[in-house]
Design a protein around this motif. Structure first.
Motif, PDB file in Angstrom:
ATOM      1  N   GLY A  29      30.234  45.230  38.847  1.00 56.63           N
ATOM      2  CA  GLY A  29      29.086  45.382  39.739  1.00 56.63           C
ATOM      3  C   GLY A  29      28.335  46.675  39.489  1.00 56.63           C
ATOM      4  O   GLY A  29      27.096  46.684  39.425  1.00 56.63           O
ATOM      5  N   VAL A  32      26.421  46.295  36.296  1.00 54.04           N
ATOM      6  CA  VAL A  32      25.252  45.439  36.517  1.00 54.04           C
ATOM      7  C   VAL A  32      24.147  46.215  37.231  1.00 54.04           C
ATOM      8  O   VAL A  32      22.965  46.078  36.917  1.00 54.04           O
ATOM      9  CB  VAL A  32      25.658  44.199  37.358  1.00 54.04           C
ATOM     10  CG1 VAL A  32      24.448  43.459  37.877  1.00 54.04           C
ATOM     11  CG2 VAL A  32      26.528  43.284  36.526  1.00 54.04           C
ATOM     12  N   GLY A  33      24.544  47.039  38.198  1.00 57.58           N
ATOM     13  CA  GLY A  33      23.563  47.854  38.906  1.00 57.58           C
ATOM     14  C   GLY A  33      22.875  48.857  38.005  1.00 57.58           C
ATOM     15  O   GLY A  33      21.699  49.161  38.167  1.00 57.58           O
ATOM     16  N   PRO A  40      22.995  41.184  40.356  1.00 60.95           N
ATOM     17  CA  PRO A  40      24.271  40.553  40.711  1.00 60.95           C
ATOM     18  C   PRO A  40      24.211  39.030  40.737  1.00 60.95           C
ATOM     19  O   PRO A  40      25.173  38.368  40.385  1.00 60.95           O
ATOM     20  CB  PRO A  40      24.582  41.121  42.098  1.00 60.95           C
ATOM     21  CG  PRO A  40      23.283  41.602  42.630  1.00 60.95           C
ATOM     22  CD  PRO A  40      22.469  42.008  41.444  1.00 60.95           C
ATOM     23  N   THR A  43      24.540  37.791  37.166  1.00 60.62           N
ATOM     24  CA  THR A  43      25.892  38.053  36.644  1.00 60.62           C
ATOM     25  C   THR A  43      26.913  37.091  37.247  1.00 60.62           C
ATOM     26  O   THR A  43      27.744  36.523  36.530  1.00 60.62           O
ATOM     27  CB  THR A  43      26.307  39.505  36.967  1.00 60.62           C
ATOM     28  OG1 THR A  43      25.307  40.376  36.471  1.00 60.62           O
ATOM     29  CG2 THR A  43      27.635  39.848  36.319  1.00 60.62           C
ATOM     30  N   ILE A  44      26.846  36.901  38.562  1.00 58.62           N
ATOM     31  CA  ILE A  44      27.787  35.991  39.219  1.00 58.62           C
ATOM     32  C   ILE A  44      27.581  34.564  38.722  1.00 58.62           C
ATOM     33  O   ILE A  44      28.540  33.818  38.506  1.00 58.62           O
ATOM     34  CB  ILE A  44      27.635  36.088  40.751  1.00 58.62           C
ATOM     35  CG1 ILE A  44      28.102  37.470  41.236  1.00 58.62           C
ATOM     36  CG2 ILE A  44      28.433  35.003  41.458  1.00 58.62           C
ATOM     37  CD1 ILE A  44      27.799  37.761  42.688  1.00 58.62           C
ATOM     38  N   ILE A  66      31.423  42.405  42.763  1.00 54.69           N
ATOM     39  CA  ILE A  66      30.241  42.527  41.892  1.00 54.69           C
ATOM     40  C   ILE A  66      28.997  42.754  42.735  1.00 54.69           C
ATOM     41  O   ILE A  66      28.144  43.585  42.404  1.00 54.69           O
ATOM     42  CB  ILE A  66      30.084  41.262  41.022  1.00 54.69           C
ATOM     43  CG1 ILE A  66      31.223  41.169  40.001  1.00 54.69           C
ATOM     44  CG2 ILE A  66      28.727  41.263  40.292  1.00 54.69           C
ATOM     45  CD1 ILE A  66      31.278  39.857  39.237  1.00 54.69           C
ATOM     46  N   PHE A  67      28.894  42.023  43.854  1.00 54.30           N
ATOM     47  CA  PHE A  67      27.691  42.110  44.688  1.00 54.30           C
ATOM     48  C   PHE A  67      27.516  43.497  45.300  1.00 54.30           C
ATOM     49  O   PHE A  67      26.489  44.148  45.120  1.00 54.30           O
ATOM     50  CB  PHE A  67      27.749  41.032  45.775  1.00 54.30           C
ATOM     51  CG  PHE A  67      26.536  41.004  46.670  1.00 54.30           C
ATOM     52  CD1 PHE A  67      25.261  41.158  46.155  1.00 54.30           C
ATOM     53  CD2 PHE A  67      26.663  40.812  48.034  1.00 54.30           C
ATOM     54  CE1 PHE A  67      24.140  41.125  46.963  1.00 54.30           C
ATOM     55  CE2 PHE A  67      25.556  40.768  48.861  1.00 54.30           C
ATOM     56  CZ  PHE A  67      24.298  40.932  48.325  1.00 54.30           C
ATOM     57  N   ALA A  70      27.159  46.465  42.758  1.00 60.91           N
ATOM     58  CA  ALA A  70      25.845  46.617  42.120  1.00 60.91           C
ATOM     59  C   ALA A  70      24.934  47.550  42.915  1.00 60.91           C
ATOM     60  O   ALA A  70      24.072  48.233  42.341  1.00 60.91           O
ATOM     61  CB  ALA A  70      25.181  45.254  41.960  1.00 60.91           C
ATOM     62  N   GLU A  86      18.727  48.176  40.116  1.00 56.76           N
ATOM     63  CA  GLU A  86      18.728  47.099  41.089  1.00 56.76           C
ATOM     64  C   GLU A  86      17.463  47.167  41.931  1.00 56.76           C
ATOM     65  O   GLU A  86      16.936  48.253  42.178  1.00 56.76           O
ATOM     66  CB  GLU A  86      19.935  47.242  42.019  1.00 56.76           C
ATOM     67  CG  GLU A  86      21.061  46.276  41.757  1.00 56.76           C
ATOM     68  CD  GLU A  86      20.628  44.851  41.968  1.00 56.76           C
ATOM     69  OE1 GLU A  86      20.352  44.446  43.109  1.00 56.76           O
ATOM     70  OE2 GLU A  86      20.532  44.135  40.967  1.00 56.76           O
ATOM     71  N   THR A 327      22.064  35.818  46.005  1.00 58.72           N
ATOM     72  CA  THR A 327      23.430  36.087  45.540  1.00 58.72           C
ATOM     73  C   THR A 327      24.445  35.343  46.391  1.00 58.72           C
ATOM     74  O   THR A 327      25.436  34.797  45.872  1.00 58.72           O
ATOM     75  CB  THR A 327      23.726  37.602  45.593  1.00 58.72           C
ATOM     76  OG1 THR A 327      22.672  38.297  44.915  1.00 58.72           O
ATOM     77  CG2 THR A 327      25.039  37.926  44.923  1.00 58.72           C
TER      78      THR A 327
END
Length: 503
Positions: A29, A32-33, A40, A43-44, A66-67, A70, A86, A327
């Protein structure tokens, strides 16, 4: 409140496998951020096939990590490079990078980490207390209540979400149309299948999510001109001074409350929460001109709000089965893939998953607080990897992943089609979020509406006579009329203000 399930939830989280995947989730996460554009949801969606081999609790703990991870990661590049990783970190750029130019990058990152931790923790505590109550209340929901709730959710997504309202509404309508593809669940008639057997059971959620959020985002980001990454500001004195903590304490408290409330609303989420948190602090400030020039409150408020919102958005998903943002819609799909139906019965039927996911957020937030500063250098180096190297690898993972879900080449074709659609939507200013949310809520809306009309024997006034559905429909009417009423009120105010200004 019986605390036994809560304690058992902690025992689930502290299993070595779940702790490992919680750590993997928050690290991915943060990564990804840091990387601009991916997000997110994308990615998810790309990682959905990986969750097949995991236990439901382990899979959702990782995806949840992950959420909210991020939200932390996006802060690092916003402060050091003026490059928000983000959407929810865009507002942090204004004062965070200004502080970095003044040699206070460490203070900005420290305040952001502390605010994020407090906002996330406050939201988790409130989630632990409120979610079972909401779930208990939702047990009284029947088809009419779910019809009204789905209608309100779709409308809120189209009117509250960031971006052009009309475009969001159009995207939501496309999502509702896609939800009707396949056999009619009541009559068995084929709808929009074009005599293709692969469409007879409808369009699966996974190809839509992986196409719109995965492939579409990759194509759009490749076309965007990537500017050279500037040298990051030096990070020192991470722990804020007493004056900084005192100045930001009010912003952190208000950001926690704002984020929690806005995270629950469909169409709200972390981005709107961060904007609202920043706007309120600027409006309250005695010297609003400080904002944009390195005000510590301008970092504390949005970072606290976006983390609180990321956590509270799990309330409607876990208790009502209604995803509050894009998400959450993808995580909703992950739960369905695992054979778990989110809703009011989740607390009683799957208490290990319900409390395991909620309690994992305590652990995840502590891990993020510990790791957020030491990993700054690593994440800045990752930014130097060219998009032309990362993109083909991600596309390959996406296409192979969607094939493994159903072992059907048609799913690969769907991902490519929805990837092209996602790219065109981004180019034309349409957000894919409302489409995906409307697709998820569309089947719920149709089934509930038709079941309700059977219960009411075709009399639509039955929706109004039931207290809960009637209240939800009243809220639907208010939200629908609000954009029409506001301009009329504004026109009436102008003559009154002009008269007041005359001598």
């Amino acid at each position: 409140m019986d605390l036994t399930p809560v304690v058992e939830g902690f025992s689930v989280v502290l299993e070595p496998t779940n702790l490992l995947f919680c750590l993997i989730g928050v690290v991915v996460g943060m990564l990804v951020g840091v990387l601009p554009g991916l997000g997110p949801a994308a990615t998810i969606a790309i990682l959905l096939p990986i969750t097949f081999g995991l236990e439901p609790v382990t899979a959702i703990i990782m995806l949840a990590g992950i959420f909210y991870g991020a939200q932390y990661g996006g802060t690092i590049t916003s402060v050091l490079l003026r490059l928000p990783g983000e959407a929810s970190s865009v507002v942090t750029v204004f004062d965070g990078h200004a502080m970095a130019r003044q040699g206070r990058a460490g203070t900005a990152l420290g305040i952001a980490a502390i605010g994020s931790f407090i906002g996330g923790t406050v939201s988790i505590v409130a989630l632990s207390l409120l979610a079972p109550l909401v779930a208990g209340f939702a047990l009284d929901f029947g088809p009419p209540e779910y019809t009204a709730l789905a209608l309100l959710g779709i409308l809120l997504v189209a009117t509250v979400s960031s971006g052009h309202r009309l475009k969001a509404l159009v995207a939501a309508c496309v999502g509702l149309l896609l939800a009707t593809v396949g056999r009619d669940s009541f009559t068995g008639a084929a709808r929009f299948t074009f005599e293709n057997l692969s469409l007879a059971d409808g369009i699966d959620f996974v190809p839509i999510a992986m196409g719109l959020f995965g492939l579409g985002e990759i194509l759009y980001n490749l076309e965007e001109r990537h500017r050279a990454v500037q040298a990051p500001a030096r990070v020192a004195d991470v722990w804020p001074s007493r004056a900084d903590l005192r100045a930001s304490s009010g912003a952190i408290g208000r950001g926690s409350l704002i984020g929690f409330v806005l995270g629950i609303l469909p169409g709200g989420g972390a981005t709107i929460a961060s904007l609202a948190g920043y706007a309120i602090e600027k409006r309250r400030a005695k010297q609003p001109e400080r904002f944009g020039r390195g005000a510590v409150e301008g970092v504390a408020a949005p970072e606290t709000a976006n983390n609180a919102a990321a956590t509270s958005s799990f309330i409607p998903l876990l208790t009502l089965g209604i995803p509050a943002n894009a998400t959450m819609a993808v995580i909703f799909g992950a739960l369905l893939i695992q054979g778990v139906s989110p809703g009011p019965r989740l607390v009683t039927e799957h208490p290990d998953l319900f409390w395991g996911v909620i309690n994992s957020m305590y652990v995840g937030n502590i891990l993020l607080l510990i790791m957020s500063i030491p990993l700054v250098g690593l994440f800045v180096r990752i930014l130097r990897v060219r998009a032309t190297i990362l993109a083909p690898i991600t596309v390959l993972i996406t296409l192979v992943g969607v094939y493994t879900v159903g072992n059907d080449v048609f799913d690969i074709a769907l991902v490519i089609v929805f990837g092209a659609l996602g790219y065109l939507m981004k180019k034309l200013g349409f957000e894919p979020g409302p489409l995906v949310l409307a697709f998820v809520l569309g089947s719920l809306l149709e089934d509930s509406l038709r079941r309700s009309l059977i219960i009411f024997e075709g009399d639509a006034t039955g929706f109004v006579t039931r207290p809960i559905s009637g209240t939800l429909l009243a809220a639907f009417t208010v939200v629908a009329l609000l954009p029409l009423v506001r301009p009329l009120l504004a026109r009436r105010r102008r003559p009154a203000e002009e008269l007041a200004e005359r001598p």
